[in-house]
Design a protein around this motif. Structure first.
Motif, PDB file in Angstrom:
ATOM      1  N   ASN A  83       0.567  -1.081  -0.021  1.00  0.00           N
ATOM      2  CA  ASN A  83       0.084   0.037   0.043  1.00  0.00           C
ATOM      3  C   ASN A  83       0.930   1.478  -0.025  1.00  0.00           C
ATOM      4  O   ASN A  83       1.756   1.397   0.792  1.00  0.00           O
ATOM      5  N   ASN A  84       0.435   2.102  -0.758  1.00  0.00           N
ATOM      6  CA  ASN A  84       1.251   3.465  -1.135  1.00  0.00           C
ATOM      7  C   ASN A  84       2.626   3.277  -1.307  1.00  0.00           C
ATOM      8  O   ASN A  84       3.346   4.456  -1.537  1.00  0.00           O
ATOM      9  N   GLU A  85       3.203   2.251  -1.880  1.00  0.00           N
ATOM     10  CA  GLU A  85       4.553   1.915  -2.134  1.00  0.00           C
ATOM     11  C   GLU A  85       4.900   1.271  -3.594  1.00  0.00           C
ATOM     12  O   GLU A  85       5.669   1.808  -4.467  1.00  0.00           O
ATOM     13  N   SER A  86       4.044   0.426  -3.727  1.00  0.00           N
ATOM     14  CA  SER A  86       4.286  -0.486  -5.149  1.00  0.00           C
ATOM     15  C   SER A  86       3.105  -1.238  -5.279  1.00  0.00           C
ATOM     16  O   SER A  86       2.245  -1.452  -4.463  1.00  0.00           O
ATOM     17  N   PHE A  87       3.107  -1.348  -6.918  1.00  0.00           N
ATOM     18  CA  PHE A  87       1.893  -2.077  -7.332  1.00  0.00           C
ATOM     19  C   PHE A  87       2.247  -2.699  -8.729  1.00  0.00           C
ATOM     20  O   PHE A  87       2.682  -2.037  -9.498  1.00  0.00           O
ATOM     21  N   TYR A  88       2.259  -4.046  -8.651  1.00  0.00           N
ATOM     22  CA  TYR A  88       2.498  -4.778 -10.041  1.00  0.00           C
ATOM     23  C   TYR A  88       1.565  -5.637 -10.459  1.00  0.00           C
ATOM     24  O   TYR A  88       0.817  -6.457  -9.701  1.00  0.00           O
ATOM     25  N   LEU A  89       1.399  -5.676 -11.696  1.00  0.00           N
ATOM     26  CA  LEU A  89       0.395  -6.634 -12.553  1.00  0.00           C
ATOM     27  C   LEU A  89       1.132  -7.430 -13.619  1.00  0.00           C
ATOM     28  O   LEU A  89       1.879  -7.068 -14.308  1.00  0.00           O
ATOM     29  N   LYS A  90       1.044  -8.829 -13.420  1.00  0.00           N
ATOM     30  CA  LYS A  90       1.404  -9.950 -14.363  1.00  0.00           C
ATOM     31  C   LYS A  90       0.406 -10.097 -15.233  1.00  0.00           C
ATOM     32  O   LYS A  90      -0.736 -10.681 -14.939  1.00  0.00           O
ATOM     33  N   MET A  91       0.513 -10.127 -16.539  1.00  0.00           N
ATOM     34  CA  MET A  91      -0.374 -10.594 -17.623  1.00  0.00           C
ATOM     35  C   MET A  91      -0.713 -11.664 -17.495  1.00  0.00           C
ATOM     36  O   MET A  91       0.475 -12.656 -17.474  1.00  0.00           O
ATOM     37  N   THR A  92      -1.850 -12.196 -17.969  1.00  0.00           N
ATOM     38  CA  THR A  92      -2.418 -13.543 -17.688  1.00  0.00           C
ATOM     39  C   THR A  92      -3.081 -13.882 -18.983  1.00  0.00           C
ATOM     40  O   THR A  92      -2.995 -14.926 -19.515  1.00  0.00           O
ATOM     41  N   ASP A  93      -3.620 -13.012 -19.695  1.00  0.00           N
ATOM     42  CA  ASP A  93      -4.678 -13.164 -21.039  1.00  0.00           C
ATOM     43  C   ASP A  93      -4.379 -12.046 -21.889  1.00  0.00           C
ATOM     44  O   ASP A  93      -5.437 -11.060 -21.485  1.00  0.00           O
ATOM     45  N   SER A  94      -3.666 -11.734 -22.571  1.00  0.00           N
ATOM     46  CA  SER A  94      -3.571 -10.630 -23.608  1.00  0.00           C
ATOM     47  C   SER A  94      -3.138 -10.896 -24.859  1.00  0.00           C
ATOM     48  O   SER A  94      -3.299 -12.251 -25.424  1.00  0.00           O
ATOM     49  N   ASP A  95      -2.426 -10.004 -25.699  1.00  0.00           N
ATOM     50  CA  ASP A  95      -1.756 -10.435 -26.924  1.00  0.00           C
ATOM     51  C   ASP A  95      -0.500 -11.285 -26.672  1.00  0.00           C
ATOM     52  O   ASP A  95       0.124 -11.194 -25.426  1.00  0.00           O
ATOM     53  N   LYS A  96      -0.001 -11.612 -27.736  1.00  0.00           N
ATOM     54  CA  LYS A  96       1.591 -12.568 -27.502  1.00  0.00           C
ATOM     55  C   LYS A  96       2.568 -11.689 -26.769  1.00  0.00           C
ATOM     56  O   LYS A  96       3.330 -12.263 -26.186  1.00  0.00           O
ATOM     57  N   ASP A  97       2.608 -10.191 -27.405  1.00  0.00           N
ATOM     58  CA  ASP A  97       3.682  -9.617 -26.858  1.00  0.00           C
ATOM     59  C   ASP A  97       3.490  -9.259 -25.390  1.00  0.00           C
ATOM     60  O   ASP A  97       4.594  -9.257 -24.661  1.00  0.00           O
ATOM     61  N   TRP A  98       2.288  -8.773 -24.928  1.00  0.00           N
ATOM     62  CA  TRP A  98       2.402  -8.564 -23.466  1.00  0.00           C
ATOM     63  C   TRP A  98       2.138  -9.479 -22.744  1.00  0.00           C
ATOM     64  O   TRP A  98       2.524  -9.655 -21.516  1.00  0.00           O
ATOM     65  N   ASN A  99       1.805 -10.975 -22.869  1.00  0.00           N
ATOM     66  CA  ASN A  99       1.512 -12.043 -22.167  1.00  0.00           C
ATOM     67  C   ASN A  99       2.473 -12.353 -21.084  1.00  0.00           C
ATOM     68  O   ASN A  99       2.167 -12.716 -19.957  1.00  0.00           O
ATOM     69  N   PRO A 100       3.928 -12.301 -21.394  1.00  0.00           N
ATOM     70  CA  PRO A 100       4.779 -12.661 -20.591  1.00  0.00           C
ATOM     71  C   PRO A 100       5.293 -11.380 -19.738  1.00  0.00           C
ATOM     72  O   PRO A 100       6.342 -11.810 -18.900  1.00  0.00           O
TER      73      PRO A 100
END
Length: 142
Positions: free
Chosen positions: A65-82
């Motif tokens: 909270n109020n320091e960091s936030f990260y999202l790992k792609m799981t279902d997108s296009d082939k370039d963003w997915n990893p």
């Protein structure tokens, strides 16, 4: 070998205000997505909708909270997915230093370079949203 995008910017707002803007759907929709859903909790799923053709999903891979936030792609296009993208926030004088990263791209291709350019524009939109209250209509965002 992986390719990574990094952008740093100062925003005249508290880390809490910036954290909320990058993690809460009601704020994401004002500077990035058309519509989104999710909760800033570890392993929570987010839906990032830009159009019917770009209706992507990811999971929270890190959150302080109020320091960091990260999202790992799981279902997108082939370039963003990893890839994983996120924000580290640090107080610097009376502003918040936003350290943005979007890492683990498999190729240094057009999409990677275009995404880096778009992130720079979007992060400027985030800054203007928080500092000046400017909301650019979704259809006018790059």
């Amino acid at each position: 070998m992986y390719y990574n995008i990094y952008h740093n910017l100062l925003i005249k707002a508290s880390p809490k205000v910036v954290f909320d803007a990058v993690s809460l759907p009601e704020h994401l929709n004002n500077w990035w997505t058309l519509k989104s859903s999710g909760t800033p909790e570890f392993d929570s799923e987010y839906n990032l909708n830009f159009t019917d053709a770009y209706n992507w999903f990811c999971k929270v891979s890190e959150v302080k909270n109020n320091e960091s936030f990260y999202l790992k792609m799981t279902d997108s296009d082939k370039d963003w997915n990893p890839t994983t993208f996120g924000f580290d926030l640090e107080v610097q004088d009376s502003e918040t230093l936003v350290k943005f990263s979007h890492v683990n791209w498999l190729e240094d291709n057009h999409h990677y370079r275009h995404s880096s350019f778009c992130w720079a524009i979007l992060l400027n939109g985030l800054k203007n949203y928080l500092e000046k209250g400017i909301i650019i209509p979704f259809e006018k965002r790059n």
